[in-house]
Design a protein around this motif. Structure first.
Motif, PDB file in Angstrom:
ATOM      1  N   THR A  80      21.068  -8.334  31.903  1.00 18.99           N
ATOM      2  CA  THR A  80      22.515  -8.548  31.951  1.00 18.99           C
ATOM      3  C   THR A  80      23.181  -7.589  32.928  1.00 18.99           C
ATOM      4  O   THR A  80      24.062  -7.986  33.709  1.00 18.99           O
ATOM      5  N   ILE A  81      22.778  -6.329  32.915  1.00 13.01           N
ATOM      6  CA  ILE A  81      23.332  -5.353  33.859  1.00 13.01           C
ATOM      7  C   ILE A  81      23.067  -5.800  35.290  1.00 13.01           C
ATOM      8  O   ILE A  81      23.964  -5.764  36.151  1.00 13.01           O
ATOM      9  N   ALA A  82      21.837  -6.258  35.559  1.00 11.92           N
ATOM     10  CA  ALA A  82      21.492  -6.719  36.909  1.00 11.92           C
ATOM     11  C   ALA A  82      22.337  -7.914  37.304  1.00 11.92           C
ATOM     12  O   ALA A  82      22.860  -7.993  38.428  1.00 11.92           O
ATOM     13  N   VAL A  83      22.513  -8.854  36.382  1.00 11.68           N
ATOM     14  CA  VAL A  83      23.271 -10.071  36.682  1.00 11.68           C
ATOM     15  C   VAL A  83      24.751  -9.756  36.887  1.00 11.68           C
ATOM     16  O   VAL A  83      25.407 -10.322  37.774  1.00 11.68           O
ATOM     17  N   GLN A  84      25.295  -8.847  36.089  1.00 12.19           N
ATOM     18  CA  GLN A  84      26.707  -8.504  36.239  1.00 12.19           C
ATOM     19  C   GLN A  84      26.989  -7.840  37.591  1.00 12.19           C
ATOM     20  O   GLN A  84      27.986  -8.164  38.253  1.00 12.19           O
ATOM     21  N   ILE A  85      26.139  -6.912  37.983  1.00 15.33           N
ATOM     22  CA  ILE A  85      26.337  -6.256  39.281  1.00 15.33           C
ATOM     23  C   ILE A  85      26.196  -7.271  40.412  1.00 15.33           C
ATOM     24  O   ILE A  85      26.985  -7.271  41.371  1.00 15.33           O
ATOM     25  N   GLU A  86      25.206  -8.153  40.307  1.00 15.79           N
ATOM     26  CA  GLU A  86      25.045  -9.198  41.324  1.00 15.79           C
ATOM     27  C   GLU A  86      26.277 -10.092  41.374  1.00 15.79           C
ATOM     28  O   GLU A  86      26.747 -10.460  42.458  1.00 15.79           O
ATOM     29  N   SER A  87      26.825 -10.428  40.229  1.00 16.85           N
ATOM     30  CA  SER A  87      28.011 -11.284  40.182  1.00 16.85           C
ATOM     31  C   SER A  87      29.195 -10.633  40.881  1.00 16.85           C
ATOM     32  O   SER A  87      29.924 -11.274  41.643  1.00 16.85           O
ATOM     33  N   VAL A  88      29.386  -9.330  40.636  1.00 18.10           N
ATOM     34  CA  VAL A  88      30.485  -8.608  41.276  1.00 18.10           C
ATOM     35  C   VAL A  88      30.324  -8.610  42.790  1.00 18.10           C
ATOM     36  O   VAL A  88      31.266  -8.932  43.532  1.00 18.10           O
ATOM     37  N   GLN A  89      29.138  -8.255  43.279  1.00 17.78           N
ATOM     38  CA  GLN A  89      28.986  -8.137  44.730  1.00 17.78           C
ATOM     39  C   GLN A  89      29.063  -9.493  45.408  1.00 17.78           C
ATOM     40  O   GLN A  89      29.625  -9.615  46.512  1.00 17.78           O
TER      41      GLN A  89
END
Length: 383
Positions: A80-89
């Protein structure tokens, strides 16, 4: 796999008389059928040029659930942390680098500063994601995470550092304040001194107040989970799989929806709200308090499904195994609905085409707002 959309608008001399949307679909079963599930879990993420973190989470989650060994809560939190950061960028790349040049700033130096600051934040962010994905790759196929509590806490702190970098960028170029202080009536939605993205929002409100409005229902994932809807039936309908449903009840979203419906401008605003909420979640993250962006379901009979929130909306992977081999594999990408020809894109029908440059600009904006990740071309042809 690169999915490039071609949107063709037919001009009859007065208005848009026809729309053609060409978007290649990925036949996962044809590629993965009869392969071992463990091989597919490693192969699938490498096939996609966009949303790699979300694709990895969905693949590992669906296959693990099909084996009857859903991912541990700690692994889900890490994905989830990886996906959230990817979503932001990815969202900020679309919102900031996709800006009309006239809105980048009053001087070329301002535009250059935005690009330079974005590039630095992007490098830091992608380097972190590369390290995290390497770590997750070692965990694929295991129901138990090897992290100690201290290692997981260190991961959260590093993710917070990346989120702070993006927050500083957003304070300077997007919101004019930290996301934690960007609230309701104080969000500069109508400010004449707004930053570049806010000025883009204002232009959409002024120039295209109804473009993008469509009566769409949310993706019926429960029916797909139960088998009541097939993948083919699902993609044929113009459902809404976008981030709209993630933020619709947010206090910063409610007044905008009341004024503009789900128009193109309101959907741009929804992306702004989504980035702010996601960064806030990351900045406030604590061990065991990660939002459920990765949802995994064991469906029985060797079937499993994962639903992953990403920059484009909800990504779905569903797999059925026979023994250790894949029998069927469906990848339902939010792009299939975001850019459905009978969805929000259909509002281009009847748009006056006397000013072709203006028409192409507004069509380009609509695609950018509906789906921040897909590569695309917009062309206008004469009837």
């Amino acid at each position: 796999m690169k999915r490039e959309l071609t949107l063709t608008l037919t001009n009859d001399g007065e208005c848009v008389s026809a729309i053609d949307v060409r978007l290649p679909r990925f036949n996962a079963t044809a590629l993965l059928g009869q392969r071992q599930a463990s091989e597919a879990a490693g192969l699938l993420p490498s096939l996609f040029s966009i949303c790699a973190q979300a694709q990895a989470a969905a693949a590992v989650g669906a296959i693990s659930a099909a084996h009857g060994q859903p991912l541990s809560s700690e692994l889900i939190a890490t994905h989830t942390i990886a996906v959230q950061i990817e979503s932001v960028q990815e969202s900020l790349r679309s919102l900031c680098l996709g800006l009309p040049e006239t809105l980048l700033g009053q001087s070329s130096s301002q535009g250059a500063a935005l690009i330079a600051d974005f590039s630095q934040a992007w490098r830091n962010s992608t380097a972190f994601l590369a390290r995290l994905q390497k770590k997750l790759h070692h965990e694929a196929g295991s129901a138990e995470a090897s992290d100690t509590a201290s290692e997981f806490a260190a991961l959260i702190q590093e993710a917070k550092s990346i989120a702070q970098t993006w927050d500083h960028f957003c304070a300077r170029y997007v919101y004019g304040a930290s996301v934690l202080s960007w609230q309701g009536e104080q969000n500069n939605a109508a400010s004449g001194e707004a930053l570049p993205v806010m000025r883009w929002f204002q232009r959409m409100v002024e120039e295209t107040p109804v473009l993008g409005k469509a009566a769409l229902s949310p993706l019926p994932l429960a029916m797909f989970r139960s088998g009541a809807l097939s993948w083919r039936a699902l993609v044929e309908e113009p459902y809404d799989a976008s981030v709209w449903w993630r933020v619709q009840q947010d206090s910063r979203m409610v007044p905008i929806e009341a004024r503009f419906g789900n128009s193109m401008a309101a959907r741009l605003w929804a992306r702004l709200v989504d980035v702010a909420r996601t960064l806030s979640d990351l900045l406030n993250a604590a061990t065991g308090e990660i939002k459920p962006w990765v949802r995994v379901y064991a469906l029985g009979d060797g079937s499993g499904m994962a639903e992953v929130e990403c920059a484009r909306g909800v990504l779905v992977h569903r797999v059925q195994l026979v023994g250790q081999n894949i029998a069927t594999y469906d990848v339902c990408a939010p792009t299939d609905w975001n850019l459905h020809r009978e969805g929000s894109l259909a509002t281009l029908m009847g748009v006056p085409s006397s000013d072709l440059a203006r028409l192409q600009t507004h069509a380009t904006w609509l695609v950018q707002v509906l789906d921040p990740c897909v590569a695309f071309n917009v062309e206008v042809v004469h009837a």
